[in-house]
Scaffold this active site. Sequence first.
Site, mmCIF file in Angstrom:
data_model
loop_
_atom_site.group_PDB
_atom_site.id
_atom_site.type_symbol
_atom_site.label_atom_id
_atom_site.label_comp_id
_atom_site.label_asym_id
_atom_site.label_seq_id
_atom_site.Cartn_x
_atom_site.Cartn_y
_atom_site.Cartn_z
ATOM 1 N N ALA A 39 0.784 -1.142 0.198
ATOM 2 C CA ALA A 39 0.034 0.122 -0.045
ATOM 3 C C ALA A 39 0.784 1.352 -0.005
ATOM 4 C CB ALA A 39 -0.965 -0.053 1.013
ATOM 5 N N ARG A 40 0.914 2.005 1.161
ATOM 6 C CA ARG A 40 1.692 3.061 1.334
ATOM 7 C C ARG A 40 2.520 3.207 2.620
ATOM 8 N NH1 ARG A 40 1.956 3.768 -3.534
ATOM 9 N NH2 ARG A 40 1.036 5.146 -4.615
ATOM 10 N N ASP A 63 7.537 -2.827 0.192
ATOM 11 C CA ASP A 63 8.129 -2.201 -0.995
ATOM 12 C C ASP A 63 7.838 -0.540 -0.552
ATOM 13 O OD1 ASP A 63 5.683 -1.755 -1.913
ATOM 14 O OD2 ASP A 63 6.351 -1.493 -3.921
ATOM 15 N N GLU A 68 10.131 7.411 2.729
ATOM 16 C CA GLU A 68 10.355 6.705 1.301
ATOM 17 C C GLU A 68 11.825 7.305 0.989
ATOM 18 O OE1 GLU A 68 9.412 4.534 -0.280
ATOM 19 O OE2 GLU A 68 7.379 4.055 0.740
ATOM 20 N N HIS A 91 10.422 1.632 -3.114
ATOM 21 C CA HIS A 91 9.056 1.702 -3.762
ATOM 22 C C HIS A 91 9.198 2.209 -5.302
ATOM 23 C CE1 HIS A 91 4.722 1.929 -4.201
ATOM 24 N NE2 HIS A 91 4.651 3.096 -4.396
ATOM 25 N N GLY A 93 11.020 0.449 -7.531
ATOM 26 C CA GLY A 93 11.435 -0.797 -7.942
ATOM 27 C C GLY A 93 10.868 -0.864 -9.471
#
Length: 115
Positions: A39-40, A63, A68, A91, A93
């Site tokens: 998700a986040r 991820d 972040e 994230h 990726g």
Amino acid sequence: MRSSDFVTVHLPLTDETRHIISHEELALLPPGAVLVNMARGGVIDEEAFARAISERRIVGASDVFESEPTTLDEPIVSPLASLDGFQGTHHIGGLTKEAQDAVGQNLCEILKAYI
């Protein structure tokens, strides 16, 4: 969650969903369950997630993180990052050359079908 051996999370981050999964929810998972956050960052309380993993009650992957990294060279700064029983990726990726080539190919196929 009591009978879930494998849980994936897919939610937007809002005021209502911030830390929607914390100590109480993680305690409901059976021993050895797998929790994957797609998700986040912030939807799962990272401190609670890290504690459950370090106590070897669950394993996890993500991820996304509350803080972040913005490049692949930037380290992941999270209580989860160095835990055994946890796998994490940036994230971003999907920004690999291969992923972008696949997106381009898919877009071309969609446009060809439309024309």
